[in-house]
Design a protein around this motif. Structure first.
Motif, PDB file in Angstrom:
ATOM      1  N   VAL A  97       0.839  -1.204   0.000  1.00 38.72           N
ATOM      2  CA  VAL A  97       0.000   0.000   0.000  1.00 38.72           C
ATOM      3  C   VAL A  97       0.873   1.252   0.000  1.00 38.72           C
ATOM      4  O   VAL A  97       0.649   2.194  -0.773  1.00 38.72           O
ATOM      5  CB  VAL A  97      -0.948   0.000   1.219  1.00 38.72           C
ATOM      6  CG1 VAL A  97      -1.514   1.396   1.473  1.00 38.72           C
ATOM      7  CG2 VAL A  97      -2.077  -0.990   1.010  1.00 38.72           C
TER       8      VAL A  97
ATOM      9  N   ARG B 287      -7.422  -3.908   0.488  1.00 33.07           N
ATOM     10  CA  ARG B 287      -6.813  -2.597   0.692  1.00 33.07           C
ATOM     11  C   ARG B 287      -5.801  -2.287  -0.401  1.00 33.07           C
ATOM     12  O   ARG B 287      -5.715  -1.150  -0.893  1.00 33.07           O
ATOM     13  CB  ARG B 287      -6.119  -2.531   2.057  1.00 33.07           C
ATOM     14  CG  ARG B 287      -7.072  -2.425   3.227  1.00 33.07           C
ATOM     15  CD  ARG B 287      -6.324  -2.192   4.524  1.00 33.07           C
ATOM     16  NE  ARG B 287      -5.626  -0.921   4.528  1.00 33.07           N
ATOM     17  CZ  ARG B 287      -4.305  -0.786   4.611  1.00 33.07           C
ATOM     18  NH1 ARG B 287      -3.519  -1.854   4.680  1.00 33.07           N
ATOM     19  NH2 ARG B 287      -3.758   0.407   4.634  1.00 33.07           N
TER      20      ARG B 287
ATOM     21  N   TRP C 182      -5.918   0.706  -3.214  1.00 31.64           N
ATOM     22  CA  TRP C 182      -4.827   1.655  -3.396  1.00 31.64           C
ATOM     23  C   TRP C 182      -4.274   1.647  -4.814  1.00 31.64           C
ATOM     24  O   TRP C 182      -3.648   2.620  -5.237  1.00 31.64           O
ATOM     25  CB  TRP C 182      -3.737   1.425  -2.360  1.00 31.64           C
ATOM     26  CG  TRP C 182      -4.029   2.249  -1.137  1.00 31.64           C
ATOM     27  CD1 TRP C 182      -4.736   1.883  -0.030  1.00 31.64           C
ATOM     28  CD2 TRP C 182      -3.667   3.611  -0.947  1.00 31.64           C
ATOM     29  NE1 TRP C 182      -4.834   2.934   0.841  1.00 31.64           N
ATOM     30  CE2 TRP C 182      -4.183   4.001   0.311  1.00 31.64           C
ATOM     31  CE3 TRP C 182      -2.954   4.535  -1.699  1.00 31.64           C
ATOM     32  CZ2 TRP C 182      -4.007   5.286   0.810  1.00 31.64           C
ATOM     33  CZ3 TRP C 182      -2.775   5.817  -1.197  1.00 31.64           C
ATOM     34  CH2 TRP C 182      -3.296   6.181   0.042  1.00 31.64           C
TER      35      TRP C 182
END
Length: 267
Positions: free
Chosen positions: A190, A218, A222
């Motif tokens: 990330v 996640r 991103w």
């Protein structure tokens, strides 16, 4: 004992007592900040260390404010040591103080953080590597390249942001960030995506696109955020965002739709 020393001890005792009057604490803090009594610095450092040992985040916050006002940038080592401990708070005010002091006295800050950034204490190492990103020099790159090999995910994660401060001056920084997209830690991936998004180098797009199929939602989100920072909508990037807009995760879908709107608005 001086009156300010008595006030400081009274404040430290109040900070350690969960039933203390917050207004009294605020008044004592204001008085000690205004006094700027440098003779209190050793005593402040002792009370600050005790608050950190007791995992008292509010006590750390108050005592760091007083120490910073009293000692100025020379308080940086004690403040950074306190900052290095995760007590569960966001530390926004302390991080602002540290970055301000680093900018005020760049040479002094680097003299503190460089040894710690290569040292054995992982907490101090993370804190030093973070602050090093605000006073970067090209000579730091070998240290950073070593830090991203660390076995501690948190050390690698914070180092990514510091490498990001070199992307405009060191071509190797882009290559290293691109390689970190394959790191085993989702947080490192990330952070690498975030730094590459700000760097906006077209040659990194294919590597960013590949993470659209990452196991971590996640990370996939991103990918969309990173792509949204590029100046022009590449067809391949739009195709990736269309894919992510159909993702099984609602947050990924949301970020993909928002990113596509941003990119197409620039066309």
């Amino acid at each position: 004992m001086s009156s300010t020393a008595t006030q400081l001890d009274t404040l430290a005792a109040a900070l350690a007592d969960p039933d203390s009057d917050l207004n009294q604490i605020a008044d004592l803090e204001d008085e000690l900040v205004a006094a700027r009594d440098t003779s209190l610095v050793p005593r402040l450092q002792e009370h600050l260390a005790s608050a950190v040992d007791a995992r008292n985040s509010y006590g750390r916050h108050v005592l760091c404010n007083i120490l910073a006002a009293t000692a100025g940038s020379k308080a940086l080592p004690a403040l950074l040591r306190a900052f290095a401990h995760d007590l569960g708070d966001d530390q926004d005010s302390l991080s602002a103080i540290l970055t301000d002091f680093a900018h005020q006295d760049r040479a002094y800050a680097r003299s503190i953080v460089l040894p710690w950034a290569a040292g054995p204490d992982p907490d101090l190492r993370r804190a030093a590597l973070w602050l090093l990103g605000f006073v970067p020099e090209p000579s730091d790159f070998d240290l950073l390249a070593d830090a991203v090999q660390d076995s501690d995910d948190r050390v690698r994660s914070v180092t990514v942001g510091t490498i990001g401060s070199h992307t405009k001056t060191t071509a190797q920084a882009i290559d290293l960030l691109t390689a970190l997209l394959a790191d085993r830690s989702p947080q490192v991936r990330v952070n690498a995506l975030s730094s590459l998004g700000f760097a906006r180098q077209p040659r990194t797009l294919s590597a960013i696109h590949r993470l659209a199929k990452d196991d971590s939602a996640r990370v996939r989100a991103w990918v969309a955020i990173a792509l949204s920072r590029f100046p022009t909508p590449e067809p391949a990037s739009l195709a990736v965002l269309d894919l992510l807009a159909r993702d099984s995760d609602a947050f990924v879908q949301e970020q993909a739709v928002a990113a596509r709107k941003k990119l197409t608005a620039r066309a």
